[in-house]
Design a protein around this motif. Structure first.
Motif, PDB file in Angstrom:
ATOM      1  N   ILE A  67     102.267 -63.736 -70.163  1.00  0.00           N
ATOM      2  CA  ILE A  67     101.223 -62.393 -70.224  1.00  0.00           C
ATOM      3  C   ILE A  67      99.964 -63.048 -69.729  1.00  0.00           C
ATOM      4  O   ILE A  67      99.372 -63.998 -70.337  1.00  0.00           O
ATOM      5  N   SER A  68      99.484 -62.291 -69.004  1.00  0.00           N
ATOM      6  CA  SER A  68      98.082 -62.656 -68.253  1.00  0.00           C
ATOM      7  C   SER A  68      97.078 -62.191 -69.441  1.00  0.00           C
ATOM      8  O   SER A  68      95.903 -63.053 -69.525  1.00  0.00           O
ATOM      9  N   GLY A  69      97.089 -61.076 -69.822  1.00  0.00           N
ATOM     10  CA  GLY A  69      96.107 -60.766 -70.871  1.00  0.00           C
ATOM     11  C   GLY A  69      96.323 -59.355 -71.207  1.00  0.00           C
ATOM     12  O   GLY A  69      96.887 -58.534 -70.704  1.00  0.00           O
ATOM     13  N   VAL A  70      95.280 -58.783 -72.248  1.00  0.00           N
ATOM     14  CA  VAL A  70      94.991 -57.511 -72.672  1.00  0.00           C
ATOM     15  C   VAL A  70      93.742 -56.843 -72.632  1.00  0.00           C
ATOM     16  O   VAL A  70      92.947 -57.565 -73.339  1.00  0.00           O
ATOM     17  N   ASP A  71      93.285 -56.106 -72.026  1.00  0.00           N
ATOM     18  CA  ASP A  71      91.929 -55.527 -71.765  1.00  0.00           C
ATOM     19  C   ASP A  71      92.088 -54.200 -72.725  1.00  0.00           C
ATOM     20  O   ASP A  71      92.589 -53.146 -72.284  1.00  0.00           O
ATOM     21  N   GLU A  72      91.349 -54.488 -73.624  1.00  0.00           N
ATOM     22  CA  GLU A  72      91.202 -53.331 -74.742  1.00  0.00           C
ATOM     23  C   GLU A  72      90.218 -52.379 -74.087  1.00  0.00           C
ATOM     24  O   GLU A  72      90.483 -50.953 -74.389  1.00  0.00           O
ATOM     25  N   ASN A  73      89.175 -52.601 -73.387  1.00  0.00           N
ATOM     26  CA  ASN A  73      88.174 -51.367 -72.802  1.00  0.00           C
ATOM     27  C   ASN A  73      88.848 -50.668 -71.791  1.00  0.00           C
ATOM     28  O   ASN A  73      88.652 -49.664 -71.764  1.00  0.00           O
ATOM     29  N   LYS A  74      89.517 -51.288 -70.967  1.00  0.00           N
ATOM     30  CA  LYS A  74      90.539 -50.537 -69.905  1.00  0.00           C
ATOM     31  C   LYS A  74      91.725 -50.198 -70.291  1.00  0.00           C
ATOM     32  O   LYS A  74      92.465 -49.399 -69.872  1.00  0.00           O
ATOM     33  N   GLU A  75      92.293 -50.443 -71.565  1.00  0.00           N
ATOM     34  CA  GLU A  75      93.495 -50.222 -72.002  1.00  0.00           C
ATOM     35  C   GLU A  75      94.627 -50.565 -71.087  1.00  0.00           C
ATOM     36  O   GLU A  75      95.565 -49.811 -70.752  1.00  0.00           O
ATOM     37  N   GLU A  76      94.619 -51.791 -70.739  1.00  0.00           N
ATOM     38  CA  GLU A  76      95.621 -52.418 -69.711  1.00  0.00           C
ATOM     39  C   GLU A  76      96.167 -53.713 -70.145  1.00  0.00           C
ATOM     40  O   GLU A  76      95.793 -54.445 -70.963  1.00  0.00           O
ATOM     41  N   ILE A  77      97.486 -53.911 -69.809  1.00  0.00           N
ATOM     42  CA  ILE A  77      98.152 -54.989 -69.927  1.00  0.00           C
ATOM     43  C   ILE A  77      98.554 -55.597 -68.759  1.00  0.00           C
ATOM     44  O   ILE A  77      99.219 -54.943 -67.559  1.00  0.00           O
ATOM     45  N   SER A  78      98.372 -56.892 -68.610  1.00  0.00           N
ATOM     46  CA  SER A  78      98.837 -57.522 -67.208  1.00  0.00           C
ATOM     47  C   SER A  78      99.882 -58.670 -67.393  1.00  0.00           C
ATOM     48  O   SER A  78      99.437 -59.464 -68.473  1.00  0.00           O
ATOM     49  N   PHE A  79     101.003 -58.908 -66.748  1.00  0.00           N
ATOM     50  CA  PHE A  79     101.745 -59.982 -66.937  1.00  0.00           C
ATOM     51  C   PHE A  79     102.629 -60.313 -65.619  1.00  0.00           C
ATOM     52  O   PHE A  79     102.793 -59.318 -64.741  1.00  0.00           O
ATOM     53  N   ASP A  80     102.994 -61.702 -65.540  1.00  0.00           N
ATOM     54  CA  ASP A  80     103.572 -61.865 -64.090  1.00  0.00           C
ATOM     55  C   ASP A  80     105.008 -61.904 -64.486  1.00  0.00           C
ATOM     56  O   ASP A  80     105.643 -62.623 -65.540  1.00  0.00           O
ATOM     57  N   VAL A  81     105.941 -61.188 -63.706  1.00  0.00           N
ATOM     58  CA  VAL A  81     107.254 -60.888 -63.756  1.00  0.00           C
ATOM     59  C   VAL A  81     107.952 -61.224 -62.576  1.00  0.00           C
ATOM     60  O   VAL A  81     107.328 -61.340 -61.295  1.00  0.00           O
ATOM     61  N   PHE A  82     109.180 -61.530 -62.702  1.00  0.00           N
ATOM     62  CA  PHE A  82     110.239 -61.599 -61.429  1.00  0.00           C
ATOM     63  C   PHE A  82     111.220 -60.143 -61.812  1.00  0.00           C
ATOM     64  O   PHE A  82     112.120 -60.390 -62.744  1.00  0.00           O
ATOM     65  N   LEU A  83     111.021 -59.247 -60.889  1.00  0.00           N
ATOM     66  CA  LEU A  83     111.725 -57.922 -60.925  1.00  0.00           C
ATOM     67  C   LEU A  83     113.098 -58.111 -60.301  1.00  0.00           C
ATOM     68  O   LEU A  83     113.200 -58.382 -58.983  1.00  0.00           O
ATOM     69  N   GLN A  84     114.280 -57.818 -60.821  1.00  0.00           N
ATOM     70  CA  GLN A  84     115.513 -57.783 -59.953  1.00  0.00           C
ATOM     71  C   GLN A  84     116.136 -56.309 -60.331  1.00  0.00           C
ATOM     72  O   GLN A  84     116.189 -56.102 -61.149  1.00  0.00           O
ATOM     73  N   ILE A  85     116.328 -55.882 -59.238  1.00  0.00           N
ATOM     74  CA  ILE A  85     117.292 -54.711 -59.079  1.00  0.00           C
ATOM     75  C   ILE A  85     118.430 -54.941 -58.260  1.00  0.00           C
ATOM     76  O   ILE A  85     118.537 -55.539 -57.308  1.00  0.00           O
ATOM     77  N   THR A  86     119.820 -54.079 -58.824  1.00  0.00           N
ATOM     78  CA  THR A  86     121.012 -54.418 -58.419  1.00  0.00           C
ATOM     79  C   THR A  86     121.783 -53.226 -58.189  1.00  0.00           C
ATOM     80  O   THR A  86     121.501 -52.280 -59.153  1.00  0.00           O
ATOM     81  N   TRP A  87     122.222 -53.145 -57.160  1.00  0.00           N
ATOM     82  CA  TRP A  87     123.097 -51.839 -56.614  1.00  0.00           C
ATOM     83  C   TRP A  87     124.261 -52.185 -55.793  1.00  0.00           C
ATOM     84  O   TRP A  87     124.274 -53.271 -55.434  1.00  0.00           O
ATOM     85  N   GLU A  88     125.070 -51.083 -55.664  1.00  0.00           N
ATOM     86  CA  GLU A  88     126.270 -51.353 -55.181  1.00  0.00           C
ATOM     87  C   GLU A  88     126.728 -50.384 -53.981  1.00  0.00           C
ATOM     88  O   GLU A  88     126.277 -49.306 -54.117  1.00  0.00           O
TER      89      GLU A  88
END
Length: 485
Positions: A67-88
């Motif tokens: 989790i990179s951080g939470v900005d209360e004034n901007k109402e934002e949450i930033s985090f680093d992820v590895f996103l994986q989508i799978t289909w056939e």
């Protein structure tokens, strides 16, 4: 001219044009032929703009790195992820050459292959910004498995917009739903869902589904059933991720609630200080009041904005009012001391020099007896025929009637009016005396030596603050638990 490197030393010589051409074509065209070889094959009628099948299931999984951080004034949450989508996609089949080992379950496709096949149009509804992770090149992978299953994985920094409400600050719990869906295909054509196994994964030092920040505890939860999101034209399938932000209340208890409670408790010590010691008691109360005002101003400037008074602000304002009422109580005590020492003594001296006045009951009795006597006398004269009229000649030859009964009656009425007027004066004096006696009794409890107001305040103020504290925590903790569920 060709340069040929043999096993021995390098020799340079001239050869025929045809021989050099054959060697050049053989050495250059063979790598080109190898490069043109692909790791997959697809149908002749394959169209990358057409999705596979009538209903396509897309599985989503996340590896949340940090989790990179939470900005209360901007109402934002930033985090680093590895996103994986799978289909056939049965229209594509992997192709393996004999030289490639078959121990691997998949073949790795290149970035150019991604532009040649159909890929779901993933849309993150609450997404504010997304940055692809890049080191030497873009961190991503595209794999084709034996059963025609395609897996696309990317590394990115995601900034999510979260609607936050800070009315319960610092007991607030923020819930941020994040929807992974398709914007192009409705629910009847494309369905997003979380992968059945390991839909969410974390590093070993992350914790069991939650991550601790300096102010927040961030936890993640996935809705296993597919959710429905409407984009104004049609319903779309969504895989929803719930992000819950709950604050670390311990720091606020130590930094704000405990000091303010101690300030209010210290203000009660002024009730045991002798009221005649004005500087000591005033310094104690005024210093405590200014400290609470400064604390309230600091909290208001450093806390996020809200539409109403925040939970912590309500507490600090209430503590300030308790100290302010203690200061007002001391002002009443000082007023009682002044009344006891000066005004009460001056009043006693003034009362001893004036004789006691007629009472209200005696004045009313006198007025009634005078009125009855006048009326009885007039009736007696009428009954015995004693009423007569005489003429009186004045010096200027004017004749005036002279009536003995009218003179008697007017004199009696004049006496009655004077008596009633005196009775009214006595009544107003008695009313003022009653109020003055009530004031004397009330101020008797505020005097320096005989005063009881400090003793009563030493009981009333702590009990009132205890009732307020129980009501405050009961109400706000109940509201906080409702949002946490």
């Amino acid at each position: 001219m060709c340069l040929i490197n043999a096993n021995g030393p390098t020799h340079t010589y001239l050869a025929s044009y045809s021989r050099c051409s054959l060697i050049w074509v053989f050495e250059l065209c063979l790598p080109l032929a190898r490069t043109a070889t692909t790791n997959y094959q697809y149908d002749q009628e394959y169209d990358k703009n057409v999705k596979p099948g009538t209903l396509t299931d897309v599985s989503v999984s996340l590896y949340i790195n940090r989790i990179s951080g939470v900005d209360e004034n901007k109402e934002e949450i930033s985090f680093d992820v590895f996103l994986q989508i799978t289909w056939e996609d049965q229209r594509i089949q992997p192709v393996r050459s004999n030289k490639i080992e078959r121990t691997s379950e998949y073949v790795e496709l290149t970035k150019a292959d991604r532009d040649m096949i159909w890929v779901p149009d993933l849309y993150i509804r609450q997404l504010r910004e997304m940055k692809m992770l890049t080191l030497f090149e873009e961190i991503s992978s595209l794999r084709l498995y034996e059963n025609s299953t395609i897996s696309l994985s990317i590394g990115a920094t995601i900034i999510i917009k979260c609607d936050m409400d800070f009315v319960l600050y610092p007991l607030d719990v923020q819930r941020c739903p994040v929807d992974f869906s398709s914007y192009k295909y409705p629910v009847k054509d494309l369905r997003f869902r979380w992968r059945s196994e390991n839909a969410l994964s974390f590093p070993n030092d992350f914790g069991d589904g939650f991550f601790r920040l300096p102010k927040y505890v961030v936890s993640f939860y996935t809705e296993q059933e597919s959710q429905i999101v409407n984009y104004s034209d049609d319903n779309h399938s969504s895989a929803r991720l719930e992000i819950t932000l709950s604050r670390e209340v311990k720091s606020y208890l130590l930094e704000n609630y405990l000091p303010s409670t101690l300030f209010v408790s210290i203000s009660w010590g002024s009730f045991v200080v002798v009221p005649e010691i004005v500087p000591g008691r005033m310094v104690l109360l005024v210093t405590t009041l200014l400290s609470l005002i400064t604390m309230f101003d600091t909290v208001r400037n450093n806390s996020p904005d809200a539409l109403e008074l925040k939970c912590l602000e309500v507490w600090l304002i209430s503590c300030t009012l308790f100290v302010f009422f203690a200061l007002m109580e001391y002002f009443i005590v000082l007023f009682g001391i002044r009344y006891d020492k000066h005004w009460r003594v001056a009043k006693a001296q003034h009362a001893s020099s004036i004789p006691p006045s007629i009472t209200l009951q005696s004045a009313v009795t006198m007025a009634q007896s005078t009125m009855d006597t006048s009326i009885n006398s007039a009736s007696f004269q009428r009954e015995n025929g004693l009423e007569h009229t005489t003429l009186k000649v004045s010096g200027n030859n004017k004749i005036q009637p002279h009536d003995h009964h009218s003179k008697t009656t007017s004199a009696s009425l004049s006496n009655i009016q004077d008596t009633v007027h005196s009775a009214q004066k006595v009544s107003s004096v008695m009313t003022r005396k009653r109020f003055r006696n009530v004031a004397d009794v009330a101020l008797l409890y505020a005097g320096s030596q005989r005063g009881r107001l400090d003793q009563l305040s030493l009981i009333i103020f702590p009990v009132s603050f205890l009732i307020f504290t129980i009501s405050y925590w009961t109400m706000y903790l109940t509201e906080s638990k409702k949002n946490f569920k």
